[in-house]
Write an enzyme that holds these catalytic residues in place. Structure first.
Site, mmCIF file in Angstrom:
data_model
loop_
_atom_site.group_PDB
_atom_site.id
_atom_site.type_symbol
_atom_site.label_atom_id
_atom_site.label_comp_id
_atom_site.label_asym_id
_atom_site.label_seq_id
_atom_site.Cartn_x
_atom_site.Cartn_y
_atom_site.Cartn_z
ATOM 1 N N LYS A 109 18.295 -15.551 -5.651
ATOM 2 C CA LYS A 109 18.826 -15.116 -6.948
ATOM 3 C C LYS A 109 18.552 -13.636 -7.115
ATOM 4 C CE LYS A 109 20.678 -17.053 -10.668
ATOM 5 N NZ LYS A 109 21.356 -18.347 -10.735
HETATM 6 N N1 GLU Z 1 24.987 -18.299 -10.572
HETATM 7 C C1 GLU Z 1 25.426 -19.632 -10.312
HETATM 8 C C2 GLU Z 1 24.251 -20.582 -10.288
HETATM 9 O O1 GLU Z 1 23.235 -20.343 -10.871
HETATM 10 C C3 GLU Z 1 26.294 -19.707 -9.071
HETATM 11 C C4 GLU Z 1 25.606 -19.390 -7.806
HETATM 12 C C5 GLU Z 1 26.549 -19.308 -6.626
HETATM 13 O O2 GLU Z 1 27.711 -19.611 -6.756
HETATM 14 O O3 GLU Z 1 26.058 -18.936 -5.545
HETATM 15 O O4 GLU Z 1 24.316 -21.645 -9.753
#
Ligand code: GLU
Length: 478
Positions: A109
């Site tokens: 993240k």
């Molecule tokens: N930000 C989204 C999540 O927390 C999508 C992550 C992604 O598609 O890699 O799942």
């Protein structure tokens, strides 16, 4: 928004506490348990961008939680509150989320501390490109190592900038487009990604309501039709979830919570009209009709059947947990219920469909996009017309039967058109997402219902996810 009491654990601690509850029920070697729990690495970057006549310094993070599969995957959020603890908690959730929906990724993240609403578009582009440069330089953006995506405060536009920045830095990389997902369709994106997380919430709820014994545990019955919903946040996830549930499943939105307050109306609220109002005026205040309350968080405590927190973390915490009346909560946001609140709600019998499952629709469709990018072909391009040709054979035979049987039988008027048409990319994406959400729920529900020591869906989801991660580490011979 809510004040979080001081004794509340941090987001990262909350995720660890939930993880610990689950591993206590497993038989993992202690070393492996620790290996899975910890974040492998968090990179902090501070960079300057010349804006409005002076250099402004920004702080950003990219955390990698687990590399049992690569690339690692997870969004990049833009918000003032971004910090290392939060990014690490979110990276850990990505690991479990991907494992649960069988997206072959590790967890990661990223985040940048800034309020995107304070900047012009061209300024945001400069900041994003610079951040992307810093991350790509260290392979923290890379098609086979680390693939970001949108999250709170970012969307297609930012992903297009990131993809372009990466491509400029790697001019001969044939897979450059796969370095990030959530791109616009004209820049290597996939149909259905924007609304994917909201769709996932809808498909997740539909699957929940296909399990009467689970529905009963929440003290509910029947289907989604007529269920009263309160949604917090009309951003991408909350808006799409509320829209699909009302338009396609007959649910009724009786409460909408936004930054500046909440709207309540037992007769139901027009989601689309409220969304337009928020876009125009920046909030829900002055929306004609429903009752407006300034203290939006209070609306979380109102009567409803399904509560959908789709805004931010820790909104249901030690302070308000015992006043939450909803028998069913689906965590469209990441971490909206703290570990302490989770315990209170569990004791009350509230059923919580946990974030790692509830909002996994986004990363699921990201997975499809990444596969599309590395295979360099749109889904359905090879098979669609062939599928139509085969369907034509059946339709021709049925037509003969139709003529032969006269008045005794005839094809339904719209059958031919509907049956003949081969699936396009959007339909295939929806089908893949629907299947993913069903299968993942079934795995969790099975654990929830078959083990006496598992009293909630969150623990069940952790058990399924951790077991898969552990299997993968074991196979690697770690
Ligand atoms: N930000 C989204 C999540 O927390 C999508 C992550 C992604 O598609 O890699 O799942």
């Amino acid at each position: 928004m809510n004040q979080i009491p001081a004794r509340e654990p941090s987001f990262r601690e909350s995720v660890d506490l939930m993880f610990n509850r689950a591993v206590a029920l497993m038989d993992l070697p202690p070393g492996l348990e620790e290996k899975i729990r910890v974040c492998n690495a968090t990179y902090t970057v501070r960079f300057g961008v010349r804006l409005r006549g002076q250099i402004q310094t920004f702080t950003g993070y990219r955390s990698v939680h687990s590399e049992h599969m690569e690339p690692v995957k997870g969004g990049i959020r833009y918000a003032l509150g971004v910090n290392q603890d939060e990014v690490e908690a979110l990276a850990a959730l990505m690991t479990y989320k991907c494992a649960l929906v069988e997206a072959p990724f590790g967890g990661s993240k990223g985040g940048l501390c800034l309020d995107p609403r304070q900047y012009e578009e061209f300024e945001l582009e400069m900041i994003t490109r610079r951040f992307a440069y810093e991350l790509a330089k260290r392979d923290l953006i890379h098609p086979s190592q680390n693939v970001p995506a949108p999250d709170m405060g970012t969307g297609e536009r930012e992903m297009a900038w990131i993809a372009d920045q990466y491509a400029r830095m790697h001019t001969t990389d044939i897979n450059a487009r796969a370095c990030v997902t959530g791109k616009p369709p004209h820049a290597g994106g996939i149909s259905g990604r924007v609304e994917a997380t909201g769709r996932g919430v809808q498909y997740g709820l539909r699957e929940f309501f296909r399990h009467p014994q689970d529905v009963k545990k929440a003290g509910l019955s029947g289907k989604l039709d007529g269920k009263r919903v309160i949604v917090q946040g009309l951003g991408n996830v909350g808006y799409h979830a509320a829209k699909f549930l009302t338009e396609e499943d007959g649910a009724k939105v009786v409460g909408i919570i936004e930054r500046d307050g909440a709207l309540l109306d037992p007769a139901g609220i027009d989601v689309e009209a409220v969304k337009n109002h928020v876009m125009r005026s920046g909030g829900v205040n002055m929306f004609p009709g429903p009752r407006y309350i300034r203290e939006g968080a209070k609306a979380l405590e109102e009567e409803c059947d399904i509560l959908i927190p789709a805004a931010m973390e820790a909104v249901i915490n030690l302070e308000n947990a015992d006043r939450i009346k909803a028998p069913l909560i689906i965590e469209a946001a990441n971490g909206p219920v703290t570990a302490g609140a989770d315990e209170i709600l569990r004791k009350k019998g509230t059923v919580i469909i946990p974030d790692m499952y509830a909002n996994a629709g986004g990363v699921t469709v990201s997975y499809f996009e990444w596969v599309k990018n590395i295979s360099h072909i749109r889904f359905g391009r090879m098979g669609r017309r062939q599928e139509e040709a085969r369907h034509q054979l059946i339709v021709d035979e049925l037509r003969k039967l139709d003529e032969h049987l006269g008045d005794a039988w005839s094809m339904s008027p719209d059958f031919k058109g509907r049956y003949l048409r081969g699936a396009d990319e959007l339909e295939l994406v929806r089908s893949g997402l629907d299947d993913t959400m069903r299968v993942a729920y079934q795995a969790c529900s099975e654990v929830w219902n078959s083990r006496d020591d598992v009293s909630d869906l969150r623990t069940a989801s952790y058990l399924v996810a951790i077991d898969r991660v552990a299997t993968s580490y074991r196979a690697k011979g770690l």
